[in-house]
Write an enzyme that holds these catalytic residues in place. Structure first.
Site, PDB file in Angstrom:
ATOM      1  N   ILE A 173       0.821  -1.219   0.000  1.00  0.00           N
ATOM      2  CA  ILE A 173       0.000   0.000   0.000  1.00  0.00           C
ATOM      3  C   ILE A 173       0.851   1.264   0.000  1.00  0.00           C
ATOM      4  O   ILE A 173       1.972   1.276   0.502  1.00  0.00           O
ATOM      5  CB  ILE A 173      -0.987   0.068   1.196  1.00  0.00           C
ATOM      6  CG1 ILE A 173      -0.256  -0.105   2.513  1.00  0.00           C
ATOM      7  CG2 ILE A 173      -2.115  -0.907   1.020  1.00  0.00           C
ATOM      8  CD1 ILE A 173      -1.103   0.310   3.690  1.00  0.00           C
ATOM      9  N   HIS A 174       0.288   2.270  -0.582  1.00  0.00           N
ATOM     10  CA  HIS A 174       0.939   3.581  -0.636  1.00  0.00           C
ATOM     11  C   HIS A 174      -0.143   4.625  -0.876  1.00  0.00           C
ATOM     12  O   HIS A 174      -1.096   4.373  -1.603  1.00  0.00           O
ATOM     13  CB  HIS A 174       1.989   3.616  -1.758  1.00  0.00           C
ATOM     14  CG  HIS A 174       1.511   3.143  -3.086  1.00  0.00           C
ATOM     15  ND1 HIS A 174       1.293   1.810  -3.383  1.00  0.00           N
ATOM     16  CD2 HIS A 174       1.175   3.828  -4.206  1.00  0.00           C
ATOM     17  CE1 HIS A 174       0.868   1.699  -4.630  1.00  0.00           C
ATOM     18  NE2 HIS A 174       0.771   2.910  -5.154  1.00  0.00           N
TER      19      HIS A 174
END
Ligand SMILES: [Zn+2]
Length: 157
Positions: free
Chosen positions: A118-119
């Site tokens: 995730i980012h």
């Protein structure tokens, strides 16, 4: 959200994806300038998007390979959001955008470029947007624009 006209992204859309996870690998390479890593927190870091929708398009990612926000520890989660705030503050000072889009794409179907790690994206927005990117489908301008953006933001986060 209006669609941004970003013809330079065709290279990204068409390229072969590297194996492994770039969001795990880049911070381990000890080449922050070459990798456009702008800031290292304790549990998260900031990297420029190499195929930006706009100048100053940043990403905040945990060092740990985490696929979904519910798997973040409270400390990772807290620092992640704190760093998003830091990015918005510095981008506001340096580029004076009129607004921002921030958020996560979770899963390929939702448009995640790096699926599985995730980012959060932070995309500055201006009235008329792409007028600010000196690019008319010329991919050679991108590395130069990225380097200039890096120099403007380096050390400020
Ligand atoms: Zn990863």
């Amino acid at each position: 959200m209006e669609h941004l006209w970003a013809p330079w992204r065709i290279e990204y859309v068409q390229m072969k994806r590297p194996t492994g996870c770039i969001l795990c690998d880049k911070p381990k390479e000890d080449a922050d300038v070459a990798n456009y890593i702008l800031y290292r927190g304790t549990l998260n870091y900031v990297i420029m998007n190499s195929y930006p929708y706009n100048p100053g398009h940043l990403m905040v990612a945990p060092y740990r390979h985490v696929a979904t926000p519910e798997d973040l520890t409270p400390d990772e989660s807290c620092e992640h959001f704190e760093i998003i705030g830091r990015c918005v503050k510095v981008l506001r000072q340096v580029f004076e955008p009129a607004g921002f889009n921030t958020g996560m794409n979770i899963g390929k179907v939702a448009g995640a470029g790096v699926d599985g790690h995730i980012h959060s994206h932070i995309v500055p927005r201006w009235q008329g947007d792409t007028n600010f990117m000196p690019v008319i489908g010329d991919a050679r301008v991108i590395p130069q624009a990225l380097a200039e953006t890096y120099m403007k933001l380096a050390g400020k986060l």
